[in-house]
Write an enzyme that holds these catalytic residues in place. Structure first.
Site, short mmCIF file in Angstrom:
data_model
loop_
_atom_site.label_atom_id
_atom_site.label_comp_id
_atom_site.label_asym_id
_atom_site.label_seq_id
_atom_site.Cartn_x
_atom_site.Cartn_y
_atom_site.Cartn_z
CG ASP A 139 -4.56 8.79 -12.41
OD1 ASP A 139 -4.90 8.41 -11.27
OD2 ASP A 139 -5.38 9.19 -13.27
CG ASN A 151 -4.29 11.46 -5.49
OD1 ASN A 151 -3.88 11.61 -6.64
ND2 ASN A 151 -4.79 10.32 -5.05
CD GLU A 194 -3.84 3.73 -1.17
OE1 GLU A 194 -4.66 2.90 -0.76
OE2 GLU A 194 -2.89 4.16 -0.48
CG HIS A 221 -7.08 12.23 -9.49
ND1 HIS A 221 -7.48 11.84 -8.23
CD2 HIS A 221 -7.40 11.20 -10.31
CE1 HIS A 221 -8.02 10.65 -8.29
NE2 HIS A 221 -7.99 10.23 -9.54
CG ASP A 278 -1.90 1.11 1.24
OD1 ASP A 278 -3.10 0.84 1.04
OD2 ASP A 278 -1.50 2.28 1.45
P1 GH3 Z 1 -1.74 5.45 4.35
O1 GH3 Z 1 -0.32 5.87 4.43
O2 GH3 Z 1 -2.31 5.12 5.70
O3 GH3 Z 1 -1.96 4.35 3.38
O4 GH3 Z 1 -2.58 6.71 3.87
P2 GH3 Z 1 -3.11 7.04 2.40
O5 GH3 Z 1 -3.31 8.51 2.30
O6 GH3 Z 1 -2.22 6.42 1.38
O7 GH3 Z 1 -4.45 6.20 2.39
P3 GH3 Z 1 -5.95 6.62 2.13
O8 GH3 Z 1 -6.70 5.32 2.12
O9 GH3 Z 1 -6.40 7.68 3.13
O10 GH3 Z 1 -5.97 7.27 0.70
C1 GH3 Z 1 -5.80 6.54 -0.46
C2 GH3 Z 1 -5.83 7.49 -1.61
O11 GH3 Z 1 -5.60 6.82 -2.86
C3 GH3 Z 1 -7.14 8.19 -1.74
C4 GH3 Z 1 -7.54 8.02 -3.18
O12 GH3 Z 1 -7.98 9.24 -3.73
C5 GH3 Z 1 -6.26 7.57 -3.84
N1 GH3 Z 1 -6.51 6.77 -5.05
C6 GH3 Z 1 -7.13 5.58 -5.12
N2 GH3 Z 1 -7.21 5.18 -6.41
C7 GH3 Z 1 -6.63 6.14 -7.15
C8 GH3 Z 1 -6.42 6.33 -8.56
O13 GH3 Z 1 -6.79 5.48 -9.41
N3 GH3 Z 1 -5.77 7.45 -8.95
C9 GH3 Z 1 -5.35 8.38 -8.07
N4 GH3 Z 1 -4.71 9.46 -8.52
N5 GH3 Z 1 -5.57 8.25 -6.75
C10 GH3 Z 1 -6.18 7.17 -6.30
MG MG Z 2 -2.15 4.25 1.34
#
Ligand code: GH3
Ligand code: MG
Length: 307
Positions: free
Chosen positions: A194, A185, A221, A190, A177
């Site tokens: 990506d 982001n 992610e 965004h 992760d």
């Molecule tokens: P942690 O260190 O605890 O993992 O915190 P985090 O911020 O990585 O975790 P969180 O679950 O709060 O956020 C995950 C983020 O991943 C939020 C979401 O917008 C982003 N994300 C998920 N899928 C995609 C994608 O396809 N593209 C982009 N740009 N962002 C994405």
């Molecule tokens: Mg994360």
């Protein structure tokens, strides 16, 4: 370099007890792919499992297991279920055709054999097989990163769980992760998010190079890597390697205390239980990942180790 599975030469398997018939059909299709043959239903089936042909041309009347039974066995073999089977037969009455179609054949070629008919039917079914393979392949890929998707991962994990129940050695799994990806982001946008996901995905895929290993995008992610026949310590070393590889990319992340994009990894390895092992191993790797986050991120934690 090996050819992409969808660009490679087609593999044609002829199963027929008559060497004359094999010679004739081989000659007709000689420029349409590599031609392989077997003279009995049972050896033909065995060969098909090893070869994974793109089409099977099957004689109906054979001593031992006849064509109809061979076709049913082919269709019941999961890795061959998508391979088109064409019957070659002198009997093309309604009853014979219904029996053949019920056994899973897609088409018939009547005897006496005519070159243009054999070529036209084989060409049609090879084209359809290739298109089917392309669709199946697309359905297994993640649109953003191009690596395997969750569906492919779930299917493969189930296969590996079944296989590891029969073979010695544990099955390993790593769940990866990205750390602080939401702030990434928010800060970079965004699209940059990506692009970052693509780079991390490729890095993980390239790190999973051993035969049978499979990297997939598990969720937003989150990524997962299946590690066949992998002991706990080895799975842990693989997790360390992933963390290192991502650090080596040195992707800037100003909002993170590490100053660069990092990942946390949870790994688990064990002998699959009789049922639901896929859920068990995912849950174990997931809780190890949770601990890796809680203990400061940018690290790997092995399930069942420590507190
Ligand atoms: P942690 O260190 O605890 O993992 O915190 P985090 O911020 O990585 O975790 P969180 O679950 O709060 O956020 C995950 C983020 O991943 C939020 C979401 O917008 C982003 N994300 C998920 N899928 C995609 C994608 O396809 N593209 C982009 N740009 N962002 C994405
Ligand atoms: Mg994360």
């Amino acid at each position: 370099m090996t050819a992409h599975p969808l660009e490679r030469e087609a593999k044609i398997l002829i199963i027929d007890d008559s060497p004359t018939s094999i010679r004739l059909v081989s000659h007709f299709v000689r420029d349409m792919g590599s031609v392989h043959f077997a003279t009995r239903g049972d050896t033909g089936l065995k060969m098909a499992v090893e070869l994974l042909p793109d089409i099977i041309l099957l004689d109906v009347e054979m001593p031992g297991i006849d064509g109809l039974e061979t076709c049913s066995l082919i269709k019941r073999t999961p890795e061959l279920a998508d391979v088109p089977v064409i019957f070659i037969t002198a009997h093309t009455g309604v009853d014979h055709e219904v029996a053949g179609l019920s056994a899973g054949a897609v088409d018939f070629i009547p005897k006496p054999l005519s070159e243009p008919i054999v070529r036209a039917r084989v060409k049609t079914h090879l084209t359809l097989k290739r298109q089917g393979d392309q669709l199946r392949e697309l359905a297994m890929r993640d649109g953003l990163t191009g690596i395997h998707n969750r569906r492919a991962f779930d299917e493969q994990l189930l296969i590996e769980c079944r296989r590891h129940r029969r073979t010695p050695g544990p099955l390993g799994l790593a769940i990866v992760d990205i750390d602080h990806f939401k702030p990434f982001n928010d800060f970079y946008g965004h699209q940059a998010g990506d692009a970052c996901l693509r780079q991390i995905a490729l890095c993980i895929e390239e790190s999973a190079r051993r035969p049978g290993e499979m990297a997939a995008r598990y969720g937003g992610e989150e990524f997962a890597v299946i590690l066949p026949s992998t002991e706990r310590e080895e799975a842990c070393r693989f997790g360390e390697f992933l963390v290192e590889q991502v650090r080596a990319l040195a992707l800037p992340h100003e909002i993170s205390s590490f100053g660069m994009v990092t990942v946390s990894v949870g790994v688990a390895a064990g002998k699959p239980a009789i049922d639901g092992c896929n859920n068990e191993i995912v849950a174990a790797a997931d809780s190890a990942l949770y601990r890796a986050k809680a203990e400061g991120r940018n690290r790997v934690v092995l399930a069942g180790s420590g507190a």
